[in-house]
Design a protein around this motif. Structure first.
Motif, PDB file in Angstrom:
ATOM      1  N   LEU A 197       0.850  -1.184   0.000  1.00  0.00           N
ATOM      2  CA  LEU A 197       0.000   0.000   0.000  1.00  0.00           C
ATOM      3  C   LEU A 197       0.888   1.238   0.000  1.00  0.00           C
ATOM      4  CD1 LEU A 197      -2.685   1.525   0.289  1.00  0.00           C
ATOM      5  CD2 LEU A 197      -2.482   1.253   2.779  1.00  0.00           C
ATOM      6  N   LEU A 198       0.731   2.065  -1.017  1.00  0.00           N
ATOM      7  CA  LEU A 198       1.473   3.324  -1.135  1.00  0.00           C
ATOM      8  C   LEU A 198       0.477   4.470  -0.984  1.00  0.00           C
ATOM      9  CD1 LEU A 198       4.090   4.911  -1.880  1.00  0.00           C
ATOM     10  CD2 LEU A 198       3.369   4.705  -4.273  1.00  0.00           C
ATOM     11  N   LYS A 199       0.749   5.367  -0.017  1.00  0.00           N
ATOM     12  CA  LYS A 199      -0.128   6.527   0.229  1.00  0.00           C
ATOM     13  C   LYS A 199       0.639   7.794  -0.129  1.00  0.00           C
ATOM     14  CE  LYS A 199      -2.259   6.449   4.223  1.00  0.00           C
ATOM     15  NZ  LYS A 199      -2.448   6.264   5.686  1.00  0.00           N
ATOM     16  N   ILE A 200       0.093   8.542  -1.074  1.00  0.00           N
ATOM     17  CA  ILE A 200       0.721   9.781  -1.532  1.00  0.00           C
ATOM     18  C   ILE A 200      -0.209  10.948  -1.220  1.00  0.00           C
ATOM     19  CG2 ILE A 200       1.564  11.053  -3.541  1.00  0.00           C
ATOM     20  CD1 ILE A 200       3.310   8.678  -2.728  1.00  0.00           C
ATOM     21  N   ARG A 201       0.306  11.916  -0.475  1.00  0.00           N
ATOM     22  CA  ARG A 201      -0.499  13.072  -0.113  1.00  0.00           C
ATOM     23  C   ARG A 201      -0.982  13.766  -1.385  1.00  0.00           C
ATOM     24  NH1 ARG A 201       0.382  18.565   1.370  1.00  0.00           N
ATOM     25  NH2 ARG A 201      -1.158  19.277   2.892  1.00  0.00           N
ATOM     26  N   GLY A 202      -2.273  13.994  -1.469  1.00  0.00           N
ATOM     27  CA  GLY A 202      -2.872  14.543  -2.684  1.00  0.00           C
ATOM     28  C   GLY A 202      -4.166  13.825  -2.967  1.00  0.00           C
ATOM     29  N   TYR A 210      -9.061  16.177  -0.193  1.00  0.00           N
ATOM     30  CA  TYR A 210      -8.900  17.427   0.550  1.00  0.00           C
ATOM     31  C   TYR A 210      -8.023  18.446  -0.183  1.00  0.00           C
ATOM     32  CZ  TYR A 210     -11.041  15.761   4.946  1.00  0.00           C
ATOM     33  OH  TYR A 210     -11.910  15.323   5.922  1.00  0.00           O
ATOM     34  N   GLN A 211      -7.207  17.985  -1.088  1.00  0.00           N
ATOM     35  CA  GLN A 211      -6.308  18.896  -1.800  1.00  0.00           C
ATOM     36  C   GLN A 211      -6.941  19.483  -3.067  1.00  0.00           C
ATOM     37  OE1 GLN A 211      -4.916  16.044  -0.111  1.00  0.00           O
ATOM     38  NE2 GLN A 211      -4.469  17.672   1.354  1.00  0.00           N
ATOM     39  N   GLN A 212      -8.175  19.142  -3.345  1.00  0.00           N
ATOM     40  CA  GLN A 212      -8.857  19.667  -4.525  1.00  0.00           C
ATOM     41  C   GLN A 212      -9.383  21.081  -4.248  1.00  0.00           C
ATOM     42  OE1 GLN A 212     -11.082  15.765  -6.272  1.00  0.00           O
ATOM     43  NE2 GLN A 212     -11.797  16.447  -4.293  1.00  0.00           N
ATOM     44  N   SER A 213      -9.501  21.872  -5.291  1.00  0.00           N
ATOM     45  CA  SER A 213     -10.201  23.143  -5.165  1.00  0.00           C
ATOM     46  C   SER A 213     -11.692  22.886  -5.277  1.00  0.00           C
ATOM     47  CB  SER A 213      -9.745  24.124  -6.247  1.00  0.00           C
ATOM     48  OG  SER A 213     -10.036  23.613  -7.533  1.00  0.00           O
ATOM     49  N   LEU A 214     -12.486  23.781  -4.695  1.00  0.00           N
ATOM     50  CA  LEU A 214     -13.929  23.573  -4.671  1.00  0.00           C
ATOM     51  C   LEU A 214     -14.515  23.402  -6.063  1.00  0.00           C
ATOM     52  CD1 LEU A 214     -15.335  26.024  -1.962  1.00  0.00           C
ATOM     53  CD2 LEU A 214     -15.643  23.554  -2.067  1.00  0.00           C
ATOM     54  N   ASP A 261      -9.767  10.931   1.220  1.00  0.00           N
ATOM     55  CA  ASP A 261      -9.784  12.335   1.628  1.00  0.00           C
ATOM     56  C   ASP A 261      -8.385  12.933   1.723  1.00  0.00           C
ATOM     57  OD1 ASP A 261     -12.475  12.653   1.685  1.00  0.00           O
ATOM     58  OD2 ASP A 261     -12.705  12.344   3.831  1.00  0.00           O
ATOM     59  N   GLU A 262      -7.464  12.178   2.330  1.00  0.00           N
ATOM     60  CA  GLU A 262      -6.159  12.759   2.637  1.00  0.00           C
ATOM     61  C   GLU A 262      -5.042  12.303   1.709  1.00  0.00           C
ATOM     62  OE1 GLU A 262      -5.499  13.238   7.116  1.00  0.00           O
ATOM     63  OE2 GLU A 262      -7.012  11.658   7.034  1.00  0.00           O
ATOM     64  N   ALA A 263      -5.284  11.343   0.848  1.00  0.00           N
ATOM     65  CA  ALA A 263      -4.190  10.818   0.035  1.00  0.00           C
ATOM     66  C   ALA A 263      -4.724  10.031  -1.152  1.00  0.00           C
ATOM     67  CB  ALA A 263      -3.290   9.920   0.884  1.00  0.00           C
ATOM     68  N   LEU A 264      -3.838   9.818  -2.127  1.00  0.00           N
ATOM     69  CA  LEU A 264      -4.061   8.817  -3.163  1.00  0.00           C
ATOM     70  C   LEU A 264      -3.512   7.490  -2.648  1.00  0.00           C
ATOM     71  CD1 LEU A 264      -3.044  10.612  -6.482  1.00  0.00           C
ATOM     72  CD2 LEU A 264      -5.322   9.776  -5.894  1.00  0.00           C
ATOM     73  N   THR A 311       1.399  18.723  -9.380  1.00  0.00           N
ATOM     74  CA  THR A 311       1.508  19.449  -8.111  1.00  0.00           C
ATOM     75  C   THR A 311       1.575  18.511  -6.916  1.00  0.00           C
ATOM     76  OG1 THR A 311       0.271  21.323  -9.018  1.00  0.00           O
ATOM     77  CG2 THR A 311       0.388  21.155  -6.611  1.00  0.00           C
ATOM     78  N   TRP A 312       0.731  17.504  -6.901  1.00  0.00           N
ATOM     79  CA  TRP A 312       0.544  16.714  -5.682  1.00  0.00           C
ATOM     80  C   TRP A 312       1.183  15.338  -5.714  1.00  0.00           C
ATOM     81  CZ3 TRP A 312      -0.880  19.226  -1.577  1.00  0.00           C
ATOM     82  CH2 TRP A 312      -1.637  20.395  -1.711  1.00  0.00           C
ATOM     83  N   PHE A 313       1.434  14.791  -6.883  1.00  0.00           N
ATOM     84  CA  PHE A 313       1.965  13.429  -6.913  1.00  0.00           C
ATOM     85  C   PHE A 313       3.475  13.473  -6.702  1.00  0.00           C
ATOM     86  CE2 PHE A 313       2.832   9.183  -8.731  1.00  0.00           C
ATOM     87  CZ  PHE A 313       1.895   8.461  -8.019  1.00  0.00           C
ATOM     88  N   LYS A 314       3.858  13.613  -5.422  1.00  0.00           N
ATOM     89  CA  LYS A 314       5.257  13.751  -5.031  1.00  0.00           C
ATOM     90  C   LYS A 314       5.554  12.804  -3.875  1.00  0.00           C
ATOM     91  CE  LYS A 314       5.667  17.299  -7.867  1.00  0.00           C
ATOM     92  NZ  LYS A 314       6.375  17.149  -9.169  1.00  0.00           N
ATOM     93  N   PRO A 315       6.800  12.346  -3.768  1.00  0.00           N
ATOM     94  CA  PRO A 315       7.104  11.332  -2.760  1.00  0.00           C
ATOM     95  C   PRO A 315       7.232  11.863  -1.338  1.00  0.00           C
ATOM     96  CG  PRO A 315       9.081  11.872  -4.000  1.00  0.00           C
ATOM     97  CD  PRO A 315       7.948  12.590  -4.671  1.00  0.00           C
ATOM     98  N   ALA A 316       7.684  13.096  -1.146  1.00  0.00           N
ATOM     99  CA  ALA A 316       7.943  13.605   0.199  1.00  0.00           C
ATOM    100  C   ALA A 316       6.671  13.530   1.045  1.00  0.00           C
ATOM    101  CB  ALA A 316       8.446  15.039   0.127  1.00  0.00           C
ATOM    102  N   GLY A 317       6.771  12.903   2.206  1.00  0.00           N
ATOM    103  CA  GLY A 317       5.617  12.721   3.072  1.00  0.00           C
ATOM    104  C   GLY A 317       4.803  11.494   2.754  1.00  0.00           C
TER     105      GLY A 317
END
Length: 944
Positions: free
Chosen positions: A542-547, A550-554, A596-599, A692-698
């Motif tokens: 299981l890989l969780k990537i922040r993005g 919750y990171q979407q614009s309305l 909500d918090e990650a891919l 923008t969001w598909f990055k490894p840090a975190g």
């Protein structure tokens, strides 16, 4: 048998062949067979016995976890019922949980729950089963429970219980069938496909008119006919010894008298004289065409090649239906299946036309039939056969991962074949399928053969049907009220030399070790947590990537979900179909989803295929093609999915609750976005979100593998070399927009049931703090089957199929929610009971008995928490997300043991203030509004 749902269990004593002993006779029991592991074939080792009363006992020893799974399968389903008495088998599934001579009303649930176990029962056309998974020290108690309801049930079946469970069954039908889009499709097709009076021509849940007219003695007579030990298989698997299990089974089951003799049912060939067109109007958004052909029966020699044919025609994105209907955007969905039961199978195909395509159901039927003709020209490829063999082997090995799965498979094979040792043959018969076999079954059962064609259309749109009806469904048999009396029953009585009223005393709860794990932080910012698990030769990742959401614009809500879907489409090197084909040939799966918090990227693979699987995963993630046609198709599917969801009461309740709870914020929108936000998204928006969001840090990676970490890491070079960091910003969660005390009523015309939600803002999640304690506080209110609210609304009043309460939270927010789908005519009364139970618990708190029950139930669950790789993934993900030490498990146990009645009562008073809560009701507003106003609250019709 549908391959995508086929569960195959085997034991891994080396993926082995079996040896079998000769029967051994004792005064009361015969050892029929001992199957053990030898060689290189697939087998689940077991011992099979038969008691003098005809009960079959199968015991599988699995010492990997201190658990035991007990399954009692009766060879009776809806197919054993009589005309005019449908639904009895399913009804009895409910009645078997209502107490027996030595087990008080509803105590079965309580005993299993406080033992730290799980339980359920299921009914289909061919069999009914009851099962529990518990810590191994609870084995004797489980056997005592099952024996009591097999041999000592009838005196506890009262008229009052009968009436309540009759209402519960009606609620189940309302929730699962009548209130669901397309919910009545299956029973209508069965009426047209099977001859009148065929055992599969009525639904498993039964016709409500039949249930309304029968009495409690009819039900007792059905039990006496079919629920004897000679029509049952008891299967026990886990950390047990066969001889010790046998001694307990002889004690508790041996004296139960056999029932009437049970003969195998005939399997007459089902055929149609011509194609039958039927239709119905339904509260749906999209029309649907459904074509059904009668074929063979379960385990028939032609079942396997028909399953291969089904995959070629309509399973996955390489199938003909997908290519001709979905990829071409003529249909939102299209697929095929081959559902098999003991007496008959159906080969089915369906499609839901895309509104933008301007096609009706006649057009859909034509494309489906042209696809069948195309198959004749296409034929069967080597890849078709290779992928099904890989899938069968993969499913077989993954089936090893729980004792429940293995026991269920043994029980099913014994019940339907009289041979628990069928697992190897089940795999081998798919390996033997040839190209010629597939073409032969196509010509025999599909080509030019009559079928049932069912059209489901939105109300008022009958012009969309595939063709005018040319077949009239037979009406269920009309009969007067039942005249069965107690004098008509032939009761069997067991005689014992011990007191069954004395509940067995379990030994000490088995010690359960927290899985040992390792941790590593990569230079690119990904934290990795893993554990070695060699019970099966598999790897789960299981890989969780922040993005995430919750990171979407309305205005672009839904872009994360579209990105997740596109990350398993075409890559820069290969098409989506080519990628899927390679995965299928490996027997592996790669799924990407937006939370909500990650891919979340979830990978399942046989360990021997892990390098090839991870190479495909890296290609998906780092080389997406982002093709415009893929995007357009996915976007349109999502929009139509949202439109269709508007017909579902649960979706409407969730949407209204979020909007009122969080207002104009990302948390206030549905997870997948709205029609408007989805329509506003462009392919450039998807690319921008990815960049923008598909990055490894975190990021976080959790591994459960039979390989060591060096072997796994060597197979993911691109993941380790990946660089980048996403923006660091907290989402805007929003503020509540509701007026406490008001009932917000959302209209759903002619709803058979109403969806009720009573909720309020609560705490963000924590692991050992106040949030965790609120969960303990909630347990007796609505956190277990025999909680106050469920027992009230389901078992006492018969208003619902199930009612629950719970606290949910993430790192940003939390909620308390009470929910149920209730009979439409009981909406006002059910809501009043919700209010009453919540208020009384907040005011008076937990009882001594409830506190003791909660402590036992929570602290004895440990054995089930780490059994499977999936369970281990969840446990390790929690450690990684919240930076926990293994000692948190002991800390939680100490909290459960030490939390006082006063503390729980204080938490209830603090967090269950009814005057702070939001109430949402979804149902027929015209009928409900005046009823709800009788509660003395303001009722506002809320438009979504």
């Amino acid at each position: 048998m549908k391959l995508n749902k086929l569960v195959i269990a085997l034991t891994i004593a080396g993926l082995s062949a079996c040896s079998s002993t000769q029967p051994v006779q004792t005064p009361s029991t015969t050892l029929l067979e001992t199957v053990s592991a030898q060689g290189d074939q697939l087998v689940i080792p077991y011992k099979k016995y038969q008691l003098a009363n005809g009960l079959t006992l199968v015991v599988h020893e699995d010492h990997s976890d201190p658990l035991v799974h007990v399954d009692v399968t009766y060879h009776v389903g809806s197919a054993r019922e009589e005309l005019g008495k449908s639904g009895f088998a399913h009804f009895f599934e409910h009645m078997m949980f209502q107490g027996s001579e030595n087990v008080a009303d509803d105590e079965h649930f309580k005993i299993v729950t406080e033992a730290g176990g799980t339980m359920n029962g299921t009914t289909n056309s061919d069999r009914t089963n009851y099962f529990e998974t518990v810590p191994v020290n609870q084995l004797e108690t489980m056997l005592w429970l099952e024996a009591d309801r097999m041999g000592f049930l009838l005196d506890a079946v009262t008229q009052e219980k009968f009436e309540i469970q009759r209402e519960t069954v009606k609620n189940e039908r309302g929730q699962r069938i009548d209130n669901q889009p397309y919910g009545r499709l299956g029973e209508r097709v069965a009426q047209a496909l099977y001859p009148e009076g065929h055992p599969y021509s009525w639904p498993v849940i039964g016709w409500m008119d039949d249930l309304n007219r029968v009495n409690v003695n009819d039900l007792k007579a059905f039990f006496l006919r079919w629920y004897g030990p000679n029509n049952a298989t008891l299967t026990v698997g886990g950390d047990v010894k066969a001889e010790e299990v046998l001694a307990l089974v002889e004690k508790y089951f041996g004296s139960i008298p056999a029932g009437p003799e049970v003969e195998p049912m005939a399997k007459p060939k089902v055929s149609l004289d011509n194609t039958r067109y039927i239709s119905m109007e339904d509260n749906v958004h999209l029309p649907l065409v459904y074509i059904a052909y009668p074929t063979v029966h379960l385990f028939h020699e032609d079942e396997a090649p028909l399953d291969v044919l089904m995959q070629i025609i309509g399973s996955g994105n390489n199938s003909l239906l997908y290519q001709n209907l979905v990829k071409s955007q003529l249909a939102v969905q299209a697929a095929a299946s081959h559902g098999c039961s003991e007496l008959a199978c159906q080969f089915t195909l369906y499609a839901l036309p895309h509104p933008a395509a301007g096609k009706n159901l006649a057009d859909m039927e034509a494309v489906i039939r042209n696809s069948l003709a195309e198959f004749e020209q296409r034929g069967v490829t080597d890849d078709d056969l290779a992928k099904i063999k890989a899938e069968m082997l993969s499913d077989a090995i993954f089936g090893l991962q729980s004792v429940h799965g293995k026991v269920a498979q043994l029980a099913n094979y014994e019940t339907l074949l009289g041979n628990p040792n069928y697992i190897n043959e089940q795999v081998e018969r798919y390996k033997r399928v040839s190209k010629e076999d597939v073409m032969r079954v196509y010509n025999s059962y599909i080509k030019g053969k009559p079928s049932v064609v069912m059209s489901v259309v939105p109300k008022g749109q009958t012009q969309l049907v595939a063709a005018p009806d040319n077949f009239t469904l037979p009406k269920p048999l009309e009969m007067g009220p039942s005249t069965t009396t107690a004098d008509d029953l032939h009761v069997r009585v067991a005689k014992d030399d011990f007191d069954r009223s004395i509940r067995p005393t379990p030994g000490a709860n088995p010690a359960v070790a927290v899985p040992e794990y390792w941790q590593e932080n990569w230079a690119n910012g990904i934290e990795v947590l893993g554990t070695h698990n060699d019970e099966t030769p598999t790897t789960s990742l299981l890989l969780k990537i922040r993005g995430g959401n919750y990171q979407q614009s309305l205005d672009k809500a839904g872009v994360a979900g579209i990105l997740a879907a596109m990350l398993t489409e075409s890559t820069q090197s290969r098409s989506s179909e080519q990628m899927t084909r390679e995965l299928e040939k490996l027997g592996s799966s790669i799924r990407v989803s937006a939370k909500d918090e990650a891919l979340y990227v979830f990978v399942n693979s046989l360990s021997e295929n892990l390098p090839a699987t991870l190479a495909l995963a890296e290609e998906y993630l780092f080389e997406p093609a982002f093709k415009q046609d893929d995007f357009a198709r996915i976007q349109k599917q999502r929009i139509e999915g949202v439109k269709n969801a508007q017909k579902d009461a649960g979706y409407l309740a969730s949407k209204a609750t979020r909007q009122l709870m969080y207002g104009n914020s990302i948390a206030g929108l549905p997870d997948g976005g709205t029609e408007q936000t989805l329509a506003s998204i462009s392919l450039d928006d998807v690319k921008a979100f990815y960049n923008t969001w598909f990055k490894p840090a975190g990021g976080e990676m959790i591994l459960v593998s039979s390989l060591d970490k060096a072997e796994v890491f060597s197979a993911m070079p691109k993941l380790k070399a990946w660089q980048g960091q996403a923006p660091q910003s907290a989402p805007s969660i929003g503020q509540a927009q509701f007026e406490p005390g008001v009932i917000y009523l959302v209209n759903k015309d002619e709803a058979a049931q109403s969806a009720i939600r009573v909720t309020k803002p609560a705490l963000p999640i924590d692991i050992t703090g106040e949030f965790y304690r609120t969960g303990l506080m909630n347990f007796p209110l609505g956190g277990a089957f025999n909680s106050r609210i469920n027992m009230n609304l389901r078992e006492d009043k018969g208003y619902t199929y199930g009612a629950w309460t719970g606290f949910w939270g993430d790192q940003y927010t939390g909620t308390f929610s009470a929910s149920a789908d209730v009979r439409a005519d009981a909406t006002q009364a059910a809501l009043a009971e919700f209010y009453k139970e919540i208020s009384q618990y907040a005011e008076k708190g937990i009882s001594d008995e409830e506190l003791s029950f909660m402590r036992l139930a929570i602290n004895q669950k440990d054995a089930l928490k780490y059994e499977t790789p999936r369970a281990k993934l969840g446990f390790l993900a929690q450690i990684l997300e919240f930076d926990l030490k293994p000692s948190f498990v002991k800390e939680r146990s100490a909290i459960v043991d030490g939390i006082s009645q006063a503390e729980i009562n204080a938490l209830a008073a603090k967090h269950l203030k009814l005057d702070e809560m939001l109430t949402v009701v979804v149902g027929d507003a015209k009928a409900l509004k005046p009823e709800l106003e009788k509660l003395g609250r303001k009722v506002v019709e809320f438009k979504l």
